[in-house]
Enzyme design. Structure first.
Site, PDB file in Angstrom:
ATOM      1  N   LYS A  11       0.937  -1.052   0.432  1.00  0.00           N
ATOM      2  CA  LYS A  11      -0.249   0.157  -0.008  1.00  0.00           C
ATOM      3  C   LYS A  11       0.874   1.259  -0.182  1.00  0.00           C
ATOM      4  O   LYS A  11       2.265   1.173   0.054  1.00  0.00           O
ATOM      5  CB  LYS A  11      -0.993  -0.094   1.400  1.00  0.00           C
ATOM      6  N   ASN A 114      -1.583   0.105   6.899  1.00  0.00           N
ATOM      7  CA  ASN A 114      -1.381  -0.977   7.108  1.00  0.00           C
ATOM      8  C   ASN A 114      -0.454  -1.646   6.676  1.00  0.00           C
ATOM      9  O   ASN A 114      -0.175  -2.960   6.296  1.00  0.00           O
ATOM     10  CB  ASN A 114      -2.286  -1.861   8.193  1.00  0.00           C
TER      11      ASN A 114
HETATM   12  P1  IDP Z   1      -8.079  -6.269   5.676  1.00  0.00           P
HETATM   13  O1  IDP Z   1      -7.043  -5.630   5.300  1.00  0.00           O
HETATM   14  O2  IDP Z   1      -7.497  -7.033   7.045  1.00  0.00           O
HETATM   15  O3  IDP Z   1      -8.240  -7.841   5.223  1.00  0.00           O
HETATM   16  P2  IDP Z   1     -11.003  -5.215   5.901  1.00  0.00           P
HETATM   17  O4  IDP Z   1     -11.156  -5.271   7.719  1.00  0.00           O
HETATM   18  O5  IDP Z   1     -11.381  -5.525   5.089  1.00  0.00           O
HETATM   19  O6  IDP Z   1      -9.592  -5.611   6.895  1.00  0.00           O
HETATM   20  O7  IDP Z   1     -10.543  -3.894   5.601  1.00  0.00           O
HETATM   21  C1  IDP Z   1     -10.104  -2.749   4.322  1.00  0.00           C
HETATM   22  C2  IDP Z   1      -8.887  -1.711   4.729  1.00  0.00           C
HETATM   23  O8  IDP Z   1      -9.744  -1.166   5.254  1.00  0.00           O
HETATM   24  C3  IDP Z   1      -7.889  -2.028   5.779  1.00  0.00           C
HETATM   25  O9  IDP Z   1      -6.569  -3.013   5.794  1.00  0.00           O
HETATM   26  C4  IDP Z   1      -7.708  -1.277   6.088  1.00  0.00           C
HETATM   27  O10 IDP Z   1      -6.624  -0.388   5.585  1.00  0.00           O
HETATM   28  C5  IDP Z   1      -8.973  -0.020   6.080  1.00  0.00           C
HETATM   29  N1  IDP Z   1      -9.450   0.279   7.620  1.00  0.00           N
HETATM   30  C6  IDP Z   1      -9.997  -1.246   8.470  1.00  0.00           C
HETATM   31  N2  IDP Z   1     -10.948  -2.113   9.566  1.00  0.00           N
HETATM   32  C7  IDP Z   1     -10.460   0.031   9.472  1.00  0.00           C
HETATM   33  C8  IDP Z   1     -10.775   0.491  11.084  1.00  0.00           C
HETATM   34  O11 IDP Z   1     -11.485   0.561  11.562  1.00  0.00           O
HETATM   35  N3  IDP Z   1     -10.468   1.860  10.580  1.00  0.00           N
HETATM   36  C9  IDP Z   1      -9.212   3.038   9.475  1.00  0.00           C
HETATM   37  N4  IDP Z   1      -9.447   1.454   8.822  1.00  0.00           N
HETATM   38  C10 IDP Z   1      -9.973   0.404   8.291  1.00  0.00           C
END
Ligand code: IDP
Ligand code: MG
Length: 139
Positions: A11, A114
């Site tokens: 990312k 992340n």
């Molecule tokens: P993942 O990437 O581990 O599959 P997902 O729940 O699919 O996680 O969320 C997609 C992306 O959205 C995450 O990788 C992160 O960049 C962002 N994200 C997820 N949850 C949060 C949050 O609670 N606050 C801010 N960004 C979030």
């Protein structure tokens, strides 16, 4: 049918911080073969579509802005049990909860920024990989 392939993106935060080499080193050292790879960028429409399942979440707009804030590395990876093993290698979404030694624990900035994406199913891995790579770009 399991395809033994997953899709990843390094990312924008990881690319900005100069972590491309270190992250790819950990990925290949963990037994994944790079089948396709490019430095590219998501348009706003690309990011909205990619994260459509999250469109009702409060972080959706920030997520789209972040994912379009700079170049990403898109790649298709191959390994037995690729989807699940890659999710283990990257660690929890929130780096504060990610296991010691995982890519997100080592390289992520925050729960939003992340460092790396990993597909959550074989079906999504195929869709996400095909979005970025034609058949002749997959080896
Ligand atoms: P993942 O990437 O581990 O599959 P997902 O729940 O699919 O996680 O969320 C997609 C992306 O959205 C995450 O990788 C992160 O960049 C962002 N994200 C997820 N949850 C949060 C949050 O609670 N606050 C801010 N960004 C979030
Ligand atoms: Mg996800």
């Amino acid at each position: 049918m399991a395809t033994n392939r997953t899709f990843t993106m390094l990312k924008p935060d990881a690319v900005r911080k100069g972590y491309i080499g270190a992250i790819l080193e950990q990925i290949t050292a963990s037994g994944f073969r790079i089948v396709a790879m490019k430095l590219t960028e998501l348009t706003v429409n690309d990011a909205k579509t990619f994260y459509e399942v999250h469109k009702e979440r409060p972080f959706y707009n920030d997520l789209v802005e972040y994912m379009t804030s700079g170049p990403i590395v898109a790649a298709i990876l191959e390994k037995e049990n690729a989807v699940e093993d890659f999710r283990t290698l990257i660690g929890a979404t929130n780096p504060e909860e990610a296991a010691e030694g995982t890519i997100r624990q080592k390289f992520a900035t925050s729960i939003s920024e992340n460092a790396v994406h990993g597909s959550d199913s074989d079906e999504n891995a195929a869709i996400e990989g095909a979005f970025h790579f034609s058949g002749r770009e997959q080896f």
